[in-house]
Design an enzyme around this catalytic site. Sequence first.
Site, PDB file in Angstrom:
ATOM      1  CG  ASP A  31      -2.118   0.881   1.096  1.00 35.49           C
ATOM      2  OD1 ASP A  31      -3.246   0.357   1.145  1.00 35.49           O
ATOM      3  OD2 ASP A  31      -1.945   2.119   0.932  1.00 35.49           O
ATOM      4  CG  PHE A  73      -8.630  -4.748  -1.945  1.00 39.96           C
ATOM      5  CD1 PHE A  73     -10.010  -4.916  -1.897  1.00 39.96           C
ATOM      6  CD2 PHE A  73      -7.824  -5.796  -1.511  1.00 39.96           C
ATOM      7  CE1 PHE A  73     -10.564  -6.097  -1.426  1.00 39.96           C
ATOM      8  CE2 PHE A  73      -8.369  -6.978  -1.040  1.00 39.96           C
ATOM      9  CZ  PHE A  73      -9.738  -7.128  -1.003  1.00 39.96           C
ATOM     10  CE1 TYR A 141     -13.094   2.891  -9.037  1.00 38.21           C
ATOM     11  CE2 TYR A 141     -15.456   2.733  -9.456  1.00 38.21           C
ATOM     12  CZ  TYR A 141     -14.325   2.293  -8.793  1.00 38.21           C
ATOM     13  OH  TYR A 141     -14.420   1.260  -7.913  1.00 38.21           O
ATOM     14  CE  LYS A 145     -11.599  -0.615  -9.288  1.00 38.01           C
ATOM     15  NZ  LYS A 145     -10.635  -1.307  -8.430  1.00 38.01           N
ATOM     16  CG  PHE A 169     -24.187  -3.617  -6.427  1.00 39.31           C
ATOM     17  CD1 PHE A 169     -23.448  -4.643  -7.010  1.00 39.31           C
ATOM     18  CD2 PHE A 169     -25.200  -3.051  -7.175  1.00 39.31           C
ATOM     19  CE1 PHE A 169     -23.716  -5.085  -8.315  1.00 39.31           C
ATOM     20  CE2 PHE A 169     -25.488  -3.491  -8.472  1.00 39.31           C
ATOM     21  CZ  PHE A 169     -24.741  -4.515  -9.037  1.00 39.31           C
ATOM     22  CG  ASN A 170     -23.989   1.812  -3.115  1.00 40.19           C
ATOM     23  OD1 ASN A 170     -24.359   1.281  -4.163  1.00 40.19           O
ATOM     24  ND2 ASN A 170     -23.848   3.111  -2.991  1.00 40.19           N
ATOM     25  NE  ARG A 281     -23.388  11.350  -6.707  1.00 43.61           N
ATOM     26  CZ  ARG A 281     -22.967  10.479  -5.789  1.00 43.61           C
ATOM     27  NH1 ARG A 281     -22.178  10.880  -4.807  1.00 43.61           N
ATOM     28  NH2 ARG A 281     -23.351   9.235  -5.828  1.00 43.61           N
TER      29      ARG A 281
HETATM   30  N1  UDP Z   1     -26.157  10.730  -1.941  1.00 40.05           N
HETATM   31  C1  UDP Z   1     -26.873  11.834  -1.483  1.00 40.05           C
HETATM   32  N2  UDP Z   1     -26.203  12.770  -0.729  1.00 40.05           N
HETATM   33  C2  UDP Z   1     -24.883  12.656  -0.435  1.00 40.05           C
HETATM   34  C3  UDP Z   1     -24.155  11.531  -0.901  1.00 40.05           C
HETATM   35  C4  UDP Z   1     -24.849  10.590  -1.660  1.00 40.05           C
HETATM   36  O1  UDP Z   1     -28.073  11.967  -1.728  1.00 40.05           O
HETATM   37  O2  UDP Z   1     -24.347  13.557   0.231  1.00 40.05           O
HETATM   38  C5  UDP Z   1     -26.867   9.699  -2.733  1.00 40.05           C
HETATM   39  C6  UDP Z   1     -26.292   9.481  -4.119  1.00 40.05           C
HETATM   40  O3  UDP Z   1     -26.898  10.351  -5.047  1.00 40.05           O
HETATM   41  C7  UDP Z   1     -26.646   8.008  -4.361  1.00 40.05           C
HETATM   42  C8  UDP Z   1     -26.645   7.387  -2.970  1.00 40.05           C
HETATM   43  O4  UDP Z   1     -26.721   8.480  -2.052  1.00 40.05           O
HETATM   44  O5  UDP Z   1     -27.949   7.908  -4.885  1.00 40.05           O
HETATM   45  C9  UDP Z   1     -25.373   6.618  -2.682  1.00 40.05           C
HETATM   46  O6  UDP Z   1     -24.268   7.424  -3.026  1.00 40.05           O
HETATM   47  P1  UDP Z   1     -22.778   7.031  -2.695  1.00 40.05           P
HETATM   48  O7  UDP Z   1     -21.911   8.171  -3.157  1.00 40.05           O
HETATM   49  O8  UDP Z   1     -22.667   6.611  -1.273  1.00 40.05           O
HETATM   50  O9  UDP Z   1     -22.507   5.730  -3.568  1.00 40.05           O
HETATM   51  P2  UDP Z   1     -22.699   5.473  -5.148  1.00 40.05           P
HETATM   52  O10 UDP Z   1     -24.065   4.906  -5.307  1.00 40.05           O
HETATM   53  O11 UDP Z   1     -22.507   6.771  -5.851  1.00 40.05           O
HETATM   54  O12 UDP Z   1     -21.639   4.476  -5.435  1.00 40.05           O
END
Ligand code: UDP
Length: 330
Positions: A31, A73, A141, A145, A169-170, A281
């Site tokens: 790292d 990673f 990004y 990947k 996913f998240n 966003r």
């Molecule tokens: N999100 C939001 N406010 C924030 C950060 C994220 O509403 O300050 C929303 C974003 O638009 C998405 C979800 O939360 O729909 C998850 O976002 P994150 O950036 O955590 O992960 P991503 O889905 O972009 O990988």
Amino acid sequence: MRLLVTGGAGYIGSHVTRLLVEQGHEVAVFDSLTAGHRAAVDVRAQLIVGDLLDKEAVQRAFAGAPYDGILHFASHIMVGESMERPFKYLHDNVLATMNLLEVATAHKVERFILSSTANLFDAPQRIPINEDEPLIPGSVYGETKFWGERMLHWMERLYGLRYACLRYFNACGAHPDGTIGEDHHPETHLIPLVLQVALGQRDHITIYGDDYDTPDGTCIRDYVHVMDLASAHLLALQALEDGRSRVYNLGSGSGYSVRQVIEAARKVTGHPIPAVVGPRRAGDLPVLVADSQRIQRELGWEAEFDDLEKIIASAWRWHKTHPNGYADRV
Ligand code: UDP
């Protein structure tokens, strides 16, 4: 096994490293510590501080006993930044993976696990998203990947490298003992930002749009716990023994809206967490939920953290005890 974990001082890498050493594997973490944290690395693992862009440093990391496998990673990870600084991502992420693969194949490493992403599914035809979905990266990004996955395809054909691509996913949550967790600078992810409001570090959370075609108008995501991701890596590593490479989509199988996340965080923390609706966003899809049946069926993987409040409670334990992240552990 003797394993090399790149990015093992980062969020997901540090949780996987912990699990690997607990299972008796010998782990060397490689790292650069530019985004990772020394304190995140389990003391039972060797820490090699180096940059994958420096091929000689990578070669030196292979100088000792051979590695049975690599878990990769290390990466820049911000979707938004990758659209503003595309060459940073194209150069660093791709070259890092290429250097690593070049040295790994020269040393005849046989197993490789790649951190991949749901950002490969920018135009899903079916929700939940399974592995048959066409790969359409949603950002520079995601493209890097995608190239990682493609490089592995050729490394298998040319050098017999067996690989697993795990498309997270998240990722969220923290180790249940509260000693390691998420600490990104800057933080852009929803759950840690919401918890920063509960800690009094922010006045409010901004909801990025509430006019999506979803039940409450906010985006739906699949929040998968970092410990569940970690266990998937162990299973994938074992599964490579059968000689077959594979790709898996990793999610908890449930989708939660931004408003549901905020509401669950209010319950867990007892803080009102004021929320303000802002503009959308750029690049956000309304719904991203994984179909993880393939890894369940083939490897018996189950997401243990399948409940949003449980997930947020584990993140809260970490953030409450480390309001400034790893800076609180030095
Ligand atoms: N999100 C939001 N406010 C924030 C950060 C994220 O509403 O300050 C929303 C974003 O638009 C998405 C979800 O939360 O729909 C998850 O976002 P994150 O950036 O955590 O992960 P991503 O889905 O972009 O990988």
